[in-house]
Design an enzyme around this catalytic site. Structure first.
Site, short mmCIF file in Angstrom:
data_model
loop_
_atom_site.label_atom_id
_atom_site.label_comp_id
_atom_site.label_asym_id
_atom_site.label_seq_id
_atom_site.Cartn_x
_atom_site.Cartn_y
_atom_site.Cartn_z
N GLN A 252 -12.57 -10.19 -0.47
CA GLN A 252 -11.12 -10.22 -0.31
C GLN A 252 -10.77 -10.62 1.11
O GLN A 252 -11.15 -9.94 2.07
CB GLN A 252 -10.47 -8.87 -0.64
CG GLN A 252 -8.95 -9.00 -0.70
CD GLN A 252 -8.22 -7.69 -0.78
OE1 GLN A 252 -8.31 -6.87 0.13
NE2 GLN A 252 -7.48 -7.47 -1.86
N TYR B 16 1.23 -7.13 3.32
CA TYR B 16 0.47 -7.79 4.37
C TYR B 16 0.93 -9.24 4.52
O TYR B 16 1.95 -9.64 3.98
CB TYR B 16 -1.02 -7.65 4.09
CG TYR B 16 -1.47 -6.19 4.12
CD1 TYR B 16 -1.27 -5.41 5.26
CD2 TYR B 16 -2.06 -5.60 3.01
CE1 TYR B 16 -1.64 -4.07 5.29
CE2 TYR B 16 -2.45 -4.26 3.03
CZ TYR B 16 -2.24 -3.50 4.17
OH TYR B 16 -2.61 -2.19 4.20
N ARG C 262 -4.35 -11.61 -5.29
CA ARG C 262 -3.84 -10.29 -5.68
C ARG C 262 -2.40 -10.10 -5.23
O ARG C 262 -2.04 -10.36 -4.08
CB ARG C 262 -4.71 -9.18 -5.06
CG ARG C 262 -4.36 -7.79 -5.61
CD ARG C 262 -5.31 -6.73 -5.10
NE ARG C 262 -5.73 -5.87 -6.19
CZ ARG C 262 -5.97 -4.56 -6.07
NH1 ARG C 262 -5.85 -3.96 -4.90
NH2 ARG C 262 -6.35 -3.84 -7.10
N GLY D 41 -10.38 2.14 -9.29
CA GLY D 41 -10.58 2.37 -7.88
C GLY D 41 -11.19 3.71 -7.54
O GLY D 41 -12.38 3.81 -7.24
N ARG D 42 -10.40 4.77 -7.59
CA ARG D 42 -10.87 6.08 -7.17
C ARG D 42 -12.10 6.54 -7.97
O ARG D 42 -13.03 7.11 -7.42
CB ARG D 42 -9.75 7.11 -7.32
CG ARG D 42 -8.56 6.88 -6.39
CD ARG D 42 -7.44 7.86 -6.70
NE ARG D 42 -6.29 7.70 -5.82
CZ ARG D 42 -5.28 6.87 -6.04
NH1 ARG D 42 -5.29 6.10 -7.13
NH2 ARG D 42 -4.27 6.79 -5.21
#
Length: 374
Positions: free
Chosen positions: A101, A188, A235, A331-332
């Site tokens: 990424q 971002y 993404r 994810g987690r």
């Protein structure tokens, strides 16, 4: 669950993925200092999770100004490229597929993280609110602080930044990655150009939505031409809400998120990249993504579609079976369960996540999670 949709193969660019389970980008802040270099510990972490159909690395900054958190890795120096090569070789040894990424935080940074302690750079000189960045206060220790006020990039600097993304994609190929994912989410840099809340430019990169999408268009087209469109993903993180608190979450809830992001997705479709990843809001009481938006995403994009956002094996299977997604990211649960695909396939119990060790540190809470029966 071995025969359910999660365990069907999937096509992604030139790759046939062994399952539809994705390890999404997860910031872990374990790079070697000084130099923000990927290392053997990170190689072990990703290799442990090579049972995923697709691995996408944590965000790796494309240039020194792209850093917003201490100890995150970069991909702009020879040493960083060599460090990432350790990671890709480790994953490929387990027959995994891994994309890097590419990340630039833009205004979500602090002067102490910037070259010569300069102001962070962004689409416009508009500060972000209700978000923190993490700076090092002494070796191995740090603190969350308010981001510094940014300065606006000149038109020439924007054009140069496009080239830095292209060079980072080239660096990723040198490091042995199978492809790259452009981080266009979470407030971002790319997102800062797209959003009317962070972009008040008066040149060709600002004003109308078409102009605000110009930076995205140039970056996507540039990296696709450089390394091949079949090696590129992107993404987004569309937020659907009208409350003031959620509107200012990283400053990026659009007045018309449906139109904004469908038009952005059409940019990806024109280039023909391999996949689109959608990060859903995943905090408590977060706004739900409308079904109408999911359907518009599917009708607007012909590549693979990935969703991430607190999915369980059951809810992920339901989403795949609906035809609205091709892959689902965990994810987690993948942080805490390096053998997550096997656990899902065999309905084995899951390790709990140690939230205190997510960011920074060493092997504890990173590579020491047990595999089932081990």
């Amino acid at each position: 669950m071995k025969n359910n949709s999660l365990f069907k193969t999937a096509t992604l660019g030139n790759h046939t993925l062994k399952n539809r389970i994705v390890l999404p980008p997860l910031t872990r802040q374990r790079s070697t200092q000084p130099g923000n270099i990927a290392n053997e510990l990170m190689a072990e972490y990703y290799q442990q999770r090579a049972g995923a159909g697709l691995i996408v690395t944590e965000g790796t900054q494309i240039e020194p100004r792209g850093q917003g958190y201490a100890w995150t890795p970069g991909i702009h120096t020879a040493e960083q490229i060599a460090g990432w090569r350790k990671v890709t070789e480790a994953v490929h040894a387990r027959e995994g597929v891994i994309f890097a990424q590419l990340w630039h935080v833009g205004r979500v940074s602090h002067t102490s993280l910037q070259p010569e302690n300069a102001a962070p750079v962004s689409a416009s000189a508009i500060a972000t609110e209700r978000v923190s960045v993490f700076i090092e206060t002494e070796p191995g220790a740090g603190a969350l602080v308010k981001p510094s006020a940014p300065r606006a990039l000149t038109t020439r600097e924007v054009e140069e930044l496009v080239q830095l993304y292209i060079q980072a994609a080239r660096n990723a190929m040198e490091a042995g990655f199978d492809g790259i994912e452009l981080h266009c989410a979470n407030g971002y840099m790319v997102n800062q150009f797209i959003s009317a809340h962070s972009n008040n430019r008066e040149d060709q990169y600002g004003g109308s939505l078409h102009n605000r999408l110009r930076f995205l268009r140039e970056v996507v087209a540039g990296v696709a031409e450089c390394i091949g469109k079949e090696k590129v993903g992107a993404r987004f993180a569309p937020l659907f809400s009208s409350t003031d608190e959620e509107r200012t979450y990283l400053g990026m809830v659009e007045d018309d998120p449906h139109t904004t992001y469908i038009e952005a997705i059409k940019v990806l479709e024109v280039v023909g990249i391999a996949y689109l990843s959608i990060a859903e809001a995943d905090w408590d009481n977060a706004p739900r993504m409308p079904e109408s938006f999911r359907r518009a995403v599917r009708s607007s994009f012909s590549g693979a579609i990935i969703y991430a956002g607190r999915y369980t094996a059951q809810s992920a299977t339901q989403l795949l079976d609906s035809g609205l997604a091709d892959l689902v990211a965990f994810g987690r649960t993948f942080m805490a369960n390096p053998d997550l695909p096997a656990r899902i396939a065999n309905d084995w119990p899951l390790n709990p996540l140690n939230s205190a060790t997510v960011y920074g540190g060493n092997a504890e809470g990173y590579t020491d999670y047990s595999v089932y029966g081990g």
